[in-house]
Design an enzyme around this catalytic site. Structure first.
Site, PDB file in Angstrom:
ATOM      1  N   GLY A 142       0.812  -1.201   0.000  1.00  0.00           N
ATOM      2  CA  GLY A 142       0.000   0.000   0.000  1.00  0.00           C
ATOM      3  C   GLY A 142       0.849   1.255   0.000  1.00  0.00           C
ATOM      4  O   GLY A 142       2.041   1.219  -0.292  1.00  0.00           O
ATOM      5  N   HIS A 201       5.287   2.322  -7.709  1.00  0.00           N
ATOM      6  CA  HIS A 201       4.308   1.239  -7.848  1.00  0.00           C
ATOM      7  C   HIS A 201       3.548   1.369  -9.173  1.00  0.00           C
ATOM      8  O   HIS A 201       3.284   0.366  -9.851  1.00  0.00           O
ATOM      9  CB  HIS A 201       3.311   1.278  -6.693  1.00  0.00           C
ATOM     10  CG  HIS A 201       3.919   1.088  -5.348  1.00  0.00           C
ATOM     11  ND1 HIS A 201       4.067   2.117  -4.450  1.00  0.00           N
ATOM     12  CD2 HIS A 201       4.422  -0.014  -4.737  1.00  0.00           C
ATOM     13  CE1 HIS A 201       4.610   1.660  -3.340  1.00  0.00           C
ATOM     14  NE2 HIS A 201       4.850   0.378  -3.478  1.00  0.00           N
ATOM     15  N   ASP A 238      14.327  -2.850  -4.296  1.00  0.00           N
ATOM     16  CA  ASP A 238      14.480  -3.878  -3.271  1.00  0.00           C
ATOM     17  C   ASP A 238      15.196  -5.074  -3.903  1.00  0.00           C
ATOM     18  O   ASP A 238      14.618  -6.144  -4.099  1.00  0.00           O
ATOM     19  CB  ASP A 238      13.119  -4.283  -2.714  1.00  0.00           C
ATOM     20  CG  ASP A 238      12.438  -3.139  -1.984  1.00  0.00           C
ATOM     21  OD1 ASP A 238      13.006  -2.664  -0.986  1.00  0.00           O
ATOM     22  OD2 ASP A 238      11.354  -2.712  -2.418  1.00  0.00           O
ATOM     23  N   LEU A 260      12.418   6.534  -5.231  1.00  0.00           N
ATOM     24  CA  LEU A 260      11.060   6.697  -4.730  1.00  0.00           C
ATOM     25  C   LEU A 260      10.769   5.664  -3.645  1.00  0.00           C
ATOM     26  O   LEU A 260      11.049   4.479  -3.798  1.00  0.00           O
ATOM     27  CB  LEU A 260      10.058   6.519  -5.872  1.00  0.00           C
ATOM     28  CG  LEU A 260       9.726   7.759  -6.694  1.00  0.00           C
ATOM     29  CD1 LEU A 260       8.820   7.401  -7.853  1.00  0.00           C
ATOM     30  CD2 LEU A 260       9.057   8.814  -5.824  1.00  0.00           C
ATOM     31  N   SER A 283       7.882   5.219  -0.017  1.00  0.00           N
ATOM     32  CA  SER A 283       6.921   5.842   0.885  1.00  0.00           C
ATOM     33  C   SER A 283       7.605   6.345   2.149  1.00  0.00           C
ATOM     34  O   SER A 283       7.048   7.151   2.889  1.00  0.00           O
ATOM     35  CB  SER A 283       5.799   4.864   1.240  1.00  0.00           C
ATOM     36  OG  SER A 283       6.314   3.678   1.783  1.00  0.00           O
TER      37      SER A 283
END
Length: 370
Positions: A67, A73, A190, A224, A226
């Site tokens: 999320g 994303h 990641d 980028l 969150s």
């Protein structure tokens, strides 16, 4: 899938939606917005019906997320849409996986922005968002049987966050079974996570293609994430050292590769460098000397040193960067590469700025020029 850990200080973390807000989300099995066909799917049974209805459409792709969706994303979703075409099915999963949170990582403070996530997913081309509650994914509580990441899962991120990769692989395995995709898309930011998912799919014979998508960066180079929302303006300036270190290493490798290429074509020698020096041509003499002594090997050491210099400077900044690790590793198993390494490698870095932990990496290729 890697959780973006919220800082423990009272930073401006967005509050989790209240239960009443969650309940006000679009009804399952029906359009989640104005676009016909786009649906929010909160249960496994309803996901199964979506998959059954789409069985004749073509290939299915999945993008797994925790999320708090952003442009990174969205890039994954667009890549999935291009891959399966207009007739294929693209499913985005939104699930804050409790198994990935260790001691000191506050599961309750992780940002939950489902309504905004639906908009990002739809605009990027998803057909469905599977956003289950924890008891849908783990009925009866946390599973007793889990996937173990093995030795690769104990290095770098695994050493900093024990058990994290076991929890990540367990939920990825479950979501692959539930969504039954032909192909799954994950971000290369990641990198260790991606390598472990590929290894799991290969070792356990998952019938799915795993596709990595290059890291998406902001205009200033910051990867980028969150987590970036937790950085103050001063912390953000310091945080730019992560990408700056990677870019410095990349440029150092490019310069060394170019020097080796020149050394193969120029009739350079130490005597020529000495002659230029006697004539007072200092820059030309230095260049000739560099070409004369250029030799393959040692590139890994130079790359590490170039990155380390940027990070060391950032450690003296205000606020300072606190390095967790800087590693140049083999992408197959995330072990350190030797100084004479040739072939593919990943330069990975993790650090804290303030209370926010950030990661970044860059793929590099070592080898004699053609």
């Amino acid at each position: 899938m890697s959780p973006d850990r919220a800082p423990k200080s009272p930073a401006p973390a967005p509050a989790a939606p209240a239960p009443a807000r969650e309940a006000a989300a679009p009804a399952s099995g029906r359009p989640a917005s104005g676009r016909s066909g786009f649906v929010l799917v909160p249960t496994r049974d309803e996901l199964e019906r979506v998959l059954e209805r789409s069985a004749t459409r073509g290939r299915t792709a999945v993008v797994m997320t925790m999320g708090a969706l952003h442009e990174g994303h969205a890039t994954l979703v667009r890549a999935a849409r291009r891959h399966v075409g207009p007739q294929g099915l693209v499913v985005v999963t939104v699930f804050v996986n409790p198994l990935q949170f260790g001691a000191g990582e506050d599961l309750d403070r992780y940002p939950r922005t489902l309504e905004a996530d639906l908009g990002v997913a739809e605009r990027a081309g998803a057909d469905a968002v599977f956003a289950p509650a924890a008891d849908e994914v783990y009925p009866g509580g946390e599973p007793q049987v889990r996937i173990t990441a093995g030795p690769m899962g104990e290095r770098l991120e695994g050493a900093s966050r024990p058990g994290h990769f076991d929890g990540m692989l367990t939920v990825v395995a479950k979501l692959l079974h539930l969504t039954r995709p032909d192909v799954a898309f994950f971000g290369q930011k990641d990198a260790q996570q991606l390598a472990l998912i590929r290894r799991m799919a290969r070792d356990l014979n998952f019938p799915v293609e795993i596709v990595g998508v290059p890291t998406v960066r902001e205009a200033d180079g910051l990867a980028l994430s969150s987590r970036n929302r937790y950085l103050s303006s001063a912390e953000r300036r310091t945080a730019l050292a992560l990408s700056g270190a990677l870019f410095a290493a990349r440029d150092r490798l490019a310069a060394q590769t170019a020097l080796l290429a020149r050394a193969e074509t120029l009739p350079a020698s130490e005597s020529r460098a000495a002659a230029l020096s006697r004539l007072g041509e200092a820059r030309a003499a230095a260049d000739a000397h560099a070409v004369a002594v250029a030799a393959p090997g040692g590139g890994a050491h130079a790359v590490r040193a170039a990155a380390r210099a940027v990070l060391d400077e950032a450690a003296q900044a205000d606020p300072p960067l606190r390095l967790d690790y800087l590693a140049l590793v083999d992408p197959a198993d995330f072990t350190d590469v030797p100084d004479d390494h040739t072939g593919e490698a990943i330069l990975a870095v993790a650090a804290k700025v303030g209370t926010t932990r950030l990661i970044d990496n860059l793929p590099l290729t070592f080898g004699a020029p053609a």
